[in-house]
Write a protein that holds these residues in place. Structure first.
Motif, PDB file in Angstrom:
ATOM      1  N   ALA A 107       5.233  11.459 -71.394  1.00 49.50           N
ATOM      2  CA  ALA A 107       6.071  11.362 -70.185  1.00 49.50           C
ATOM      3  C   ALA A 107       6.453   9.934 -69.845  1.00 49.50           C
ATOM      4  N   THR A 108       5.520   9.006 -69.945  1.00 45.87           N
ATOM      5  CA  THR A 108       5.887   7.626 -69.612  1.00 45.87           C
ATOM      6  C   THR A 108       6.145   6.858 -70.900  1.00 45.87           C
ATOM      7  N   ARG A 109       7.119   5.986 -70.826  1.00 46.63           N
ATOM      8  CA  ARG A 109       7.522   5.215 -72.005  1.00 46.63           C
ATOM      9  C   ARG A 109       6.338   4.397 -72.529  1.00 46.63           C
ATOM     10  N   TYR A 112       3.947   6.580 -74.449  1.00 54.54           N
ATOM     11  CA  TYR A 112       4.683   6.988 -75.651  1.00 54.54           C
ATOM     12  C   TYR A 112       4.597   5.875 -76.699  1.00 54.54           C
ATOM     13  N   TRP A 266      13.455   9.586 -77.178  1.00 53.52           N
ATOM     14  CA  TRP A 266      12.414   9.805 -76.177  1.00 53.52           C
ATOM     15  C   TRP A 266      12.999  10.558 -74.981  1.00 53.52           C
ATOM     16  N   HIS A 269      13.573  14.298 -75.443  1.00 54.30           N
ATOM     17  CA  HIS A 269      12.391  15.178 -75.376  1.00 54.30           C
ATOM     18  C   HIS A 269      11.690  15.110 -74.022  1.00 54.30           C
ATOM     19  N   SER A 270      12.361  14.532 -73.013  1.00 51.98           N
ATOM     20  CA  SER A 270      11.698  14.339 -71.719  1.00 51.98           C
ATOM     21  C   SER A 270      12.107  15.362 -70.670  1.00 51.98           C
ATOM     22  N   PHE A 273       9.907  16.347 -67.817  1.00 49.58           N
ATOM     23  CA  PHE A 273       9.390  15.310 -66.911  1.00 49.58           C
ATOM     24  C   PHE A 273      10.453  14.808 -65.947  1.00 49.58           C
ATOM     25  N   THR A 274      11.589  15.524 -65.852  1.00 47.37           N
ATOM     26  CA  THR A 274      12.666  15.038 -64.988  1.00 47.37           C
ATOM     27  C   THR A 274      12.264  15.136 -63.515  1.00 47.37           C
ATOM     28  N   ILE A 313      13.390   9.751 -65.174  1.00 53.48           N
ATOM     29  CA  ILE A 313      14.283  10.587 -65.983  1.00 53.48           C
ATOM     30  C   ILE A 313      14.858  11.699 -65.081  1.00 53.48           C
ATOM     31  N   ARG A 328      18.029   8.176 -68.049  1.00 52.47           N
ATOM     32  CA  ARG A 328      17.129   7.350 -67.235  1.00 52.47           C
ATOM     33  C   ARG A 328      17.982   6.647 -66.187  1.00 52.47           C
TER      34      ARG A 328
END
Ligand SMILES: Nc1ncnc2c1ncn2[C@@H]1O[C@H](COP(=O)(O)OP(=O)(O)O)[C@@H](O)[C@H]1O
Ligand SMILES: N[C@@H](CCC(=O)OP(=O)(O)O)C(=O)O
Length: 359
Positions: A107-109, A112, A266, A269-270, A273-274, A313, A328
């Protein structure tokens, strides 16, 4: 540059009917992976089987709900699974290591990139990463649909050339695989065919997501330029045959030739998590989905829902609620609301941070 592939093995392939680990089968897969490794191919293994193998180890003295059962079985089974992998790879002179992850770690860059760094350093050191979901702590909405989803995320994150999903079936059939009239679909071009109608809700006795998740993730990953193959893990030398591009019974998803940046992958696939939704008008939809790369400007925005901060996101939808993409945002929801419809303002979502459904 070495070819890098992700191989995902379902519980059904690793366990016998009674749930115990099928050592002969595991050994056969490890032998094939070792041969690929010795031929300079980088492999990341995503292996299911923890819950199934833990189940055969204990019979709890108290009645457990399904979450507690999954937690306790995986805690026990994962050790058994990794011990076995470690021994089998050791016999081949290869070191493997364990990575347990959760959906939240994508979820968080920052998380990741931490995971990406860990896998990269393992591969560079000649270690085979063996990845599984951390079933002891990921429950309910925090779970991956199954390890097919996880393997797709890993293949995308690690810029792999191929993703091989090994199950107990040759691939996707044109109907119930039990019925003689159903035929194996050998090739799927994701931009031209939708084969959702063929997929049954049935799954193997130990499987979690069934063919539907395999199909969904395979489609998405192939659109990012990674070749995906669904094949039967019990077919002799299946991995070697696939990598050598020999004729095998399998379903192959033809990879797109478009290139997508790492950050866009990334973002792609998020979806889970929006933090909010930005609704845009017809003109903005046409501009975003057109041939020229454009950013989302405040003038095309009609409505904002949810509470988000800059760098979160968000989903982008048209006025009828149809999803156009994910991006983002450079501004918080409060700021975006103030900017709605205004011209000559900086982009709310820059093109580099925008993943469109047609990308
Ligand atoms: N159209 C289809 N073609 C092939 N398999 C299908 C189809 N629709 C549903 N399935 C089911 O999907 C199962 C494989 O998914 P799953 O049980 O999740 O396997 P794994 O444990 O290997 O991840 C097959 O055993 C089959 O029962
Ligand atoms: N993480 C779980 C696997 C869950 C799962 O996705 O199973 P499968 O559908 O057999 O690949 C385990 O190790 O038991």
């Amino acid at each position: 540059m070495k070819m890098r592939i992700v191989i995902k093995i379902g519980s059904q392939i690793l366990t016998r009917k009674d749930g115990s680990l099928d050592i002969t089968q595991m050994s056969d897969i490890v032998d094939q992976i070792s041969e690929l490794y010795k031929n300079n191919i980088e492999i990341i293994l995503v292996s299911s089987g923890a819950v199934a193998s833990g189940k055969t180890e204990i019979s709890p003295s108290i009645k457990l709900d399904s979450i507690s059962a999954r937690q306790i079985y995986s805690a026990i089974g994962q050790v058994k699974l990794m011990n076995r992998y470690s021994d089998l790879f050791h016999q081949q002179g290869i070191t493997c290591g364990q990575i347990l992850t959760t959906k939240e770690d994508f979820a968080t860059r920052r998380h990741y990139l931490n995971q990406r760094n860990c896998m990269t350093i393992m591969l560079e050191s000649g270690i085979i990463p063996i990845v599984n979901e951390n079933d002891t702590i990921s429950v309910n909405e925090l779970m991956f649909t199954d390890n097919d989803e996880l393997s797709g995320l890993v293949a995308s994150m690690m810029d792999c050339k191929k993703l091989i999903l090994l199950s107990n079936i040759d691939g996707i059939f044109t109907g119930d695989p039990e019925k003689p009239e159903s035929q194996l679909i050998r090739e799927i071009k994701t931009d031209k065919q939708s084969i959702e109608k063929y997929i049954q809700t049935s799954k193997s006795s130990m499987g979690r997501g069934g063919m539907k998740t395999k199909y969904n993730i395979a489609r998405k990953v192939a659109e990012e330029g990674i070749e995906v193959i669904i094949a039967n893990g019990r077919t002799e030398n299946i991995l070697l045959k696939i990598v050598k591009e020999q004729e095998v019974n399998a379903t192959r998803f033809v990879p797109s030739t478009k290139t997508i940046s790492s950050i866009k992958k990334w973002i792609a696939h998020s979806e889970d998590f929006t933090k909010g939704i930005i609704y845009i008008n017809k003109g903005a939809c046409e501009a975003l989905l057109g041939d020229i790369a454009v950013s989302l400007l405040p003038i095309g925005i009609v409505k904002v829902t949810g509470n988000f901060e800059a760098d979160d996101i968000v989903q982008i939808k048209d006025e009828n609620g149809k999803q156009i993409g994910i991006g983002r945002t450079s501004y918080s929801s409060t700021m975006v609301k103030e900017l709605i419809g205004k011209s000559h303002k900086r982009p709310i979502i820059h093109y580099d941070y925008l993943f469109l459904e047609c990308n």
